[in-house]
Design a protein around this motif. Structure first.
Motif, PDB file in Angstrom:
ATOM      1  N   ILE A 483     -49.598  40.374  22.374  1.00 48.30           N
ATOM      2  CA  ILE A 483     -48.406  40.200  21.537  1.00 48.30           C
ATOM      3  C   ILE A 483     -47.281  41.112  22.031  1.00 48.30           C
ATOM      4  O   ILE A 483     -46.115  40.706  22.120  1.00 48.30           O
ATOM      5  CB  ILE A 483     -48.735  40.490  20.052  1.00 48.30           C
ATOM      6  CG1 ILE A 483     -49.859  39.573  19.542  1.00 48.30           C
ATOM      7  CG2 ILE A 483     -47.489  40.346  19.190  1.00 48.30           C
ATOM      8  CD1 ILE A 483     -49.604  38.091  19.704  1.00 48.30           C
ATOM      9  N   ALA A 484     -47.622  42.361  22.370  1.00 47.70           N
ATOM     10  CA  ALA A 484     -46.615  43.306  22.877  1.00 47.70           C
ATOM     11  C   ALA A 484     -46.048  42.834  24.209  1.00 47.70           C
ATOM     12  O   ALA A 484     -44.841  42.923  24.455  1.00 47.70           O
ATOM     13  CB  ALA A 484     -47.227  44.697  23.026  1.00 47.70           C
ATOM     14  N   VAL A 485     -46.911  42.305  25.083  1.00 49.76           N
ATOM     15  CA  VAL A 485     -46.472  41.801  26.397  1.00 49.76           C
ATOM     16  C   VAL A 485     -45.512  40.635  26.224  1.00 49.76           C
ATOM     17  O   VAL A 485     -44.430  40.592  26.827  1.00 49.76           O
ATOM     18  CB  VAL A 485     -47.695  41.385  27.255  1.00 49.76           C
ATOM     19  CG1 VAL A 485     -47.258  40.517  28.430  1.00 49.76           C
ATOM     20  CG2 VAL A 485     -48.436  42.609  27.754  1.00 49.76           C
ATOM     21  N   GLY A 486     -45.885  39.667  25.375  1.00 50.98           N
ATOM     22  CA  GLY A 486     -45.021  38.497  25.142  1.00 50.98           C
ATOM     23  C   GLY A 486     -43.673  38.899  24.579  1.00 50.98           C
ATOM     24  O   GLY A 486     -42.629  38.408  25.024  1.00 50.98           O
ATOM     25  N   GLY A 487     -43.678  39.821  23.605  1.00 53.20           N
ATOM     26  CA  GLY A 487     -42.417  40.277  23.020  1.00 53.20           C
ATOM     27  C   GLY A 487     -41.541  40.990  24.029  1.00 53.20           C
ATOM     28  O   GLY A 487     -40.319  40.834  24.038  1.00 53.20           O
ATOM     29  N   SER A 488     -42.161  41.762  24.948  1.00 54.17           N
ATOM     30  CA  SER A 488     -41.373  42.523  25.933  1.00 54.17           C
ATOM     31  C   SER A 488     -40.772  41.631  27.001  1.00 54.17           C
ATOM     32  O   SER A 488     -39.760  41.967  27.609  1.00 54.17           O
ATOM     33  CB  SER A 488     -42.250  43.595  26.582  1.00 54.17           C
ATOM     34  OG  SER A 488     -43.174  43.023  27.499  1.00 54.17           O
ATOM     35  N   LEU A 489     -41.397  40.473  27.254  1.00 49.35           N
ATOM     36  CA  LEU A 489     -40.838  39.537  28.242  1.00 49.35           C
ATOM     37  C   LEU A 489     -39.663  38.766  27.670  1.00 49.35           C
ATOM     38  O   LEU A 489     -38.782  38.309  28.408  1.00 49.35           O
ATOM     39  CB  LEU A 489     -41.928  38.566  28.718  1.00 49.35           C
ATOM     40  CG  LEU A 489     -43.054  39.193  29.549  1.00 49.35           C
ATOM     41  CD1 LEU A 489     -44.201  38.211  29.733  1.00 49.35           C
ATOM     42  CD2 LEU A 489     -42.548  39.670  30.894  1.00 49.35           C
ATOM     43  N   ASP A 490     -39.674  38.562  26.337  1.00 50.13           N
ATOM     44  CA  ASP A 490     -38.503  38.026  25.621  1.00 50.13           C
ATOM     45  C   ASP A 490     -38.116  36.620  26.056  1.00 50.13           C
ATOM     46  O   ASP A 490     -36.932  36.296  26.150  1.00 50.13           O
ATOM     47  CB  ASP A 490     -37.308  38.997  25.806  1.00 50.13           C
ATOM     48  CG  ASP A 490     -36.141  38.677  24.877  1.00 50.13           C
ATOM     49  OD1 ASP A 490     -36.396  38.180  23.762  1.00 50.13           O
ATOM     50  OD2 ASP A 490     -34.985  38.902  25.272  1.00 50.13           O
ATOM     51  N   TYR A 491     -39.099  35.766  26.347  1.00 53.90           N
ATOM     52  CA  TYR A 491     -38.766  34.376  26.712  1.00 53.90           C
ATOM     53  C   TYR A 491     -38.324  33.592  25.482  1.00 53.90           C
ATOM     54  O   TYR A 491     -38.682  33.915  24.350  1.00 53.90           O
ATOM     55  CB  TYR A 491     -39.935  33.688  27.414  1.00 53.90           C
ATOM     56  CG  TYR A 491     -41.282  33.935  26.762  1.00 53.90           C
ATOM     57  CD1 TYR A 491     -41.630  33.308  25.572  1.00 53.90           C
ATOM     58  CD2 TYR A 491     -42.199  34.833  27.316  1.00 53.90           C
ATOM     59  CE1 TYR A 491     -42.841  33.542  24.963  1.00 53.90           C
ATOM     60  CE2 TYR A 491     -43.414  35.079  26.711  1.00 53.90           C
ATOM     61  CZ  TYR A 491     -43.739  34.431  25.534  1.00 53.90           C
ATOM     62  OH  TYR A 491     -44.930  34.678  24.907  1.00 53.90           O
ATOM     63  N   VAL A 492     -37.515  32.559  25.722  1.00 52.09           N
ATOM     64  CA  VAL A 492     -37.114  31.619  24.676  1.00 52.09           C
ATOM     65  C   VAL A 492     -37.606  30.244  25.082  1.00 52.09           C
ATOM     66  O   VAL A 492     -37.259  29.740  26.160  1.00 52.09           O
ATOM     67  CB  VAL A 492     -35.574  31.627  24.496  1.00 52.09           C
ATOM     68  CG1 VAL A 492     -35.126  30.513  23.574  1.00 52.09           C
ATOM     69  CG2 VAL A 492     -35.124  32.976  23.944  1.00 52.09           C
ATOM     70  N   VAL A 493     -38.431  29.630  24.249  1.00 52.74           N
ATOM     71  CA  VAL A 493     -39.204  28.460  24.668  1.00 52.74           C
ATOM     72  C   VAL A 493     -38.356  27.231  25.017  1.00 52.74           C
ATOM     73  O   VAL A 493     -38.675  26.530  25.989  1.00 52.74           O
ATOM     74  CB  VAL A 493     -40.291  28.129  23.627  1.00 52.74           C
ATOM     75  CG1 VAL A 493     -41.069  26.884  24.021  1.00 52.74           C
ATOM     76  CG2 VAL A 493     -41.254  29.316  23.492  1.00 52.74           C
ATOM     77  N   PRO A 494     -37.267  26.918  24.313  1.00 50.75           N
ATOM     78  CA  PRO A 494     -36.492  25.727  24.729  1.00 50.75           C
ATOM     79  C   PRO A 494     -35.944  25.827  26.156  1.00 50.75           C
ATOM     80  O   PRO A 494     -35.695  24.809  26.802  1.00 50.75           O
ATOM     81  CB  PRO A 494     -35.341  25.701  23.715  1.00 50.75           C
ATOM     82  CG  PRO A 494     -35.855  26.413  22.530  1.00 50.75           C
ATOM     83  CD  PRO A 494     -36.750  27.490  23.074  1.00 50.75           C
ATOM     84  N   ASP A 495     -35.771  27.046  26.662  1.00 47.26           N
ATOM     85  CA  ASP A 495     -35.349  27.249  28.041  1.00 47.26           C
ATOM     86  C   ASP A 495     -36.450  26.844  29.004  1.00 47.26           C
ATOM     87  O   ASP A 495     -36.195  26.369  30.108  1.00 47.26           O
ATOM     88  CB  ASP A 495     -34.984  28.732  28.218  1.00 47.26           C
ATOM     89  CG  ASP A 495     -34.699  29.110  29.644  1.00 47.26           C
ATOM     90  OD1 ASP A 495     -33.760  28.524  30.216  1.00 47.26           O
ATOM     91  OD2 ASP A 495     -35.383  29.978  30.199  1.00 47.26           O
ATOM     92  N   ILE A 496     -37.717  27.008  28.576  1.00 46.17           N
ATOM     93  CA  ILE A 496     -38.872  26.636  29.408  1.00 46.17           C
ATOM     94  C   ILE A 496     -39.102  25.125  29.324  1.00 46.17           C
ATOM     95  O   ILE A 496     -39.250  24.453  30.341  1.00 46.17           O
ATOM     96  CB  ILE A 496     -40.124  27.390  28.911  1.00 46.17           C
ATOM     97  CG1 ILE A 496     -39.912  28.899  28.990  1.00 46.17           C
ATOM     98  CG2 ILE A 496     -41.356  26.982  29.686  1.00 46.17           C
ATOM     99  CD1 ILE A 496     -40.857  29.694  28.106  1.00 46.17           C
ATOM    100  N   ASP A 497     -39.103  24.600  28.122  1.00 46.47           N
ATOM    101  CA  ASP A 497     -39.352  23.177  27.883  1.00 46.47           C
ATOM    102  C   ASP A 497     -38.070  22.375  28.015  1.00 46.47           C
ATOM    103  O   ASP A 497     -37.585  21.789  27.046  1.00 46.47           O
ATOM    104  CB  ASP A 497     -39.940  22.968  26.471  1.00 46.47           C
ATOM    105  CG  ASP A 497     -41.371  23.454  26.352  1.00 46.47           C
ATOM    106  OD1 ASP A 497     -41.846  24.096  27.304  1.00 46.47           O
ATOM    107  OD2 ASP A 497     -42.018  23.187  25.340  1.00 46.47           O
ATOM    108  N   ARG A 498     -37.526  22.333  29.229  1.00 45.51           N
ATOM    109  CA  ARG A 498     -36.242  21.667  29.420  1.00 45.51           C
ATOM    110  C   ARG A 498     -36.341  20.168  29.393  1.00 45.51           C
ATOM    111  O   ARG A 498     -35.358  19.495  29.522  1.00 45.51           O
ATOM    112  CB  ARG A 498     -35.619  22.114  30.744  1.00 45.51           C
ATOM    113  CG  ARG A 498     -35.407  23.623  30.798  1.00 45.51           C
ATOM    114  CD  ARG A 498     -35.000  24.106  32.157  1.00 45.51           C
ATOM    115  NE  ARG A 498     -35.765  23.589  33.269  1.00 45.51           N
ATOM    116  CZ  ARG A 498     -37.051  23.851  33.533  1.00 45.51           C
ATOM    117  NH1 ARG A 498     -37.739  24.628  32.732  1.00 45.51           N
ATOM    118  NH2 ARG A 498     -37.659  23.360  34.584  1.00 45.51           N
TER     119      ARG A 498
END
Length: 498
Positions: A483-498
């Motif tokens: 959970i800490a790793v995911g939060g620190s990477l700070d991705y936003v999913v709609p940017d991935i699922d284009r």
């Protein structure tokens, strides 16, 4: 030549052949190269995998397979990335049948596969289809997401656990895929702009800036100096509100609820500025080809000056509330280590890459707007852990305030846009531009055949490399560390699922 960074990988249907365009860059020498490859046949297209050279190609090749049907030989996992495994056809091919009878809306859940198809080349060059085992039968696998609040959007992790220890993470994307790149092929260039705000919605101005720059390069449009200042100011305000939201959600992921309210309280001040000038708080639709939609609001300069004075004391409070907390430090330091070499190989740019010692800021490497006229420091740390990624963003907030301080009193007079033709046609050719968005390098690749709509439009997502590296960072840590790793990477999913 040391082309150690695969910037962008784009599948293209050339009509007579299917192929891939690779944008390569050397972090050592700074030079760049664009390669184009083609599969020998359309019916059974095959290309050699480069996932053993650049780790970022792993998910990128799965994306190309998903939309074009190109099999990558010696790639370990040829599952679809976004669409269901029972999807019929490849949507970004020009001969794709989009009728509802071919792919009706399915009401049943997709079967979860524990094995993935792979294609291996034998000694004589023959290709054999094999199976790659994802999870063995006796292994304990749980789902985190797609509804989990700490996945920062509808993203699903299949996590193999040994007690509380994470042994493997399999990323499943595609839960909100909207086909934006496909939609762009039937839209005029001004119409495509509206979709960029909806990718990484926390980098809306920056995404749209990249597309405008790419189109303006192709048309050889020189925008007024006033426009460059306004766009740069808006980009930095966007970075500020994004990093404030990062701080709020990251702290909440780690259990600090008070911090969540502090960050949202201060972010609202920036959204009020956006609303006054652009008419929107999240989806701004402000940048246009040749300039901006309208001039800045008379209150904007005054509000920015007030905010520049207001935020630094608040940041001290942020650090007192969370950064210095002994529990927070133990949850961040030494967790989720990412080396500089791995950051480059996976294409992890932005604050996450700079926290691993990689100076990858596009504002410094390829200045745009008026970034060549302002003084700011590129924040680079050597930690490579959760704490390093956290601190880079906190320090970047101060640098963004410093940039705004230099610009806000020096906005030149002049037009806020140049006049463009009612119907815009890009000259035939290939164009690529990138900007430093809140989460890293956001790129736009356009292939034009001289029409009023793009033949192929690809967005280089800074978020896709961020999720591709989760497995590497979370292995042998605990579930709480994931959970800490995911939060620190700070991705936003709609940017991935284009």
């Amino acid at each position: 030549m040391r082309f150690d960074y695969l910037v962008c990988m784009t599948g293209v249907d050339e009509g007579d052949a299917l192929g891939v365009v690779y944008h390569l860059r050397s972090t050592v020498h700074g030079h760049e190269l664009v390669l184009r490859t083609s599969a020998a046949e359309r019916e059974n297209p095959e290309l050699a995998s480069v996932s053993d050279i650049w780790a970022t190609a792993n998910l990128n090749e799965r994306e190309v397979f998903d939309f074009f049907g190109i099999h990558f030989i010696n790639h370990p996992d040829m599952r679809r990335l976004f669409l269901r495994n029972d999807w019929v056809g490849y949507p970004l091919r020009k001969d794709y049948d989009a009728s509802e009878t071919v792919n009706p809306v399915r009401l049943e859940s997709e079967e979860t596969l524990d094995v993935a198809p792979a294609y291996e080349a034998g000694r004589e060059g023959e290709v054999e289809e094999t199976e790659h085992v994802l999870f063995e039968e006796g292994e304990y696998v749980v789902n985190i997401g797609p509804q989990h609040p700490a996945t920062h959007g509808v993203l699903r992790f299949r996590v193999q656990l040994d007690g509380e220890i994470v042994r493997k993470v399999d990323v499943n994307c595609g839960y909100i895929h909207r086909g934006i790149e496909k939609m762009c092929e039937s839209l005029t260039y001004p119409q495509t702009l509206a979709l960029t705000d909806r990718l990484d919605y926390l980098s809306a101005h920056q995404n749209r800036h990249a597309l405008c720059l790419c189109i303006e390069d192709a048309l050889q449009i020189e925008v007024p100096e006033r426009v460059k200042y306004i766009r740069t100011i808006m980009d930095e305000l966007t970075r500020l509100q994004s990093h404030l939201l990062f701080w709020s959600t990251f702290c909440m992921d780690l259990g600090a609820l008070t911090a969540f309210f502090y960050g949202f309280r201060d972010r609202e001040k920036i959204l009020d500025m956006f609303e006054e000038t652009c008419g929107g708080r999240l989806i701004m639709n402000y940048n246009v080809i040749g300039g901006v939609m309208q001039d800045i609001h008379p209150n904007l300069v005054h509000r920015i000056k007030d905010f520049i004075k207001y935020l630094p004391p608040m940041l001290k409070e942020y650090h007192e509330v969370f950064t210095g907390n002994v529990i927070a430090q133990q949850r961040m330091k030494g967790i989720g280590l990412l080396s500089r070499e791995d950051a480059i190989s996976y294409g992890v740019t932005g604050p996450s890459g700079r926290a691993s010692g990689w100076a990858c800021d596009v504002r410094k490497l390829h200045p745009y707007g008026v970034y060549d006229k302002v003084d700011f420091r590129e924040i680079v740390r050597e930690d490579g852990d959760v704490f390093g990624r956290y601190m880079v963003r906190m320090e970047e907030i101060l640098q963004s305030l410093h940039i705004l301080e230099q610009l806000v009193d020096n906005i030149p007079a002049g037009d806020f846009a140049v006049k463009t033709k009612p119907i815009i046609r890009l000259p035939e050719g290939n164009y690529f531009r990138s900007v430093e968005a809140s989460r890293g390098e956001f790129g736009v690749y356009i292939e034009s055949r001289g029409d009023k709509f793009p033949y192929r439009l690809k967005f280089r997502s800074p978020g896709l490399p961020l999720v591709s590296v989760v497995d590497s960072l979370a292995r042998d840590g605990k579930i709480a560390d994931l959970i800490a790793v995911g939060g620190s990477l700070d991705y936003v999913v709609p940017d991935i699922d284009r």
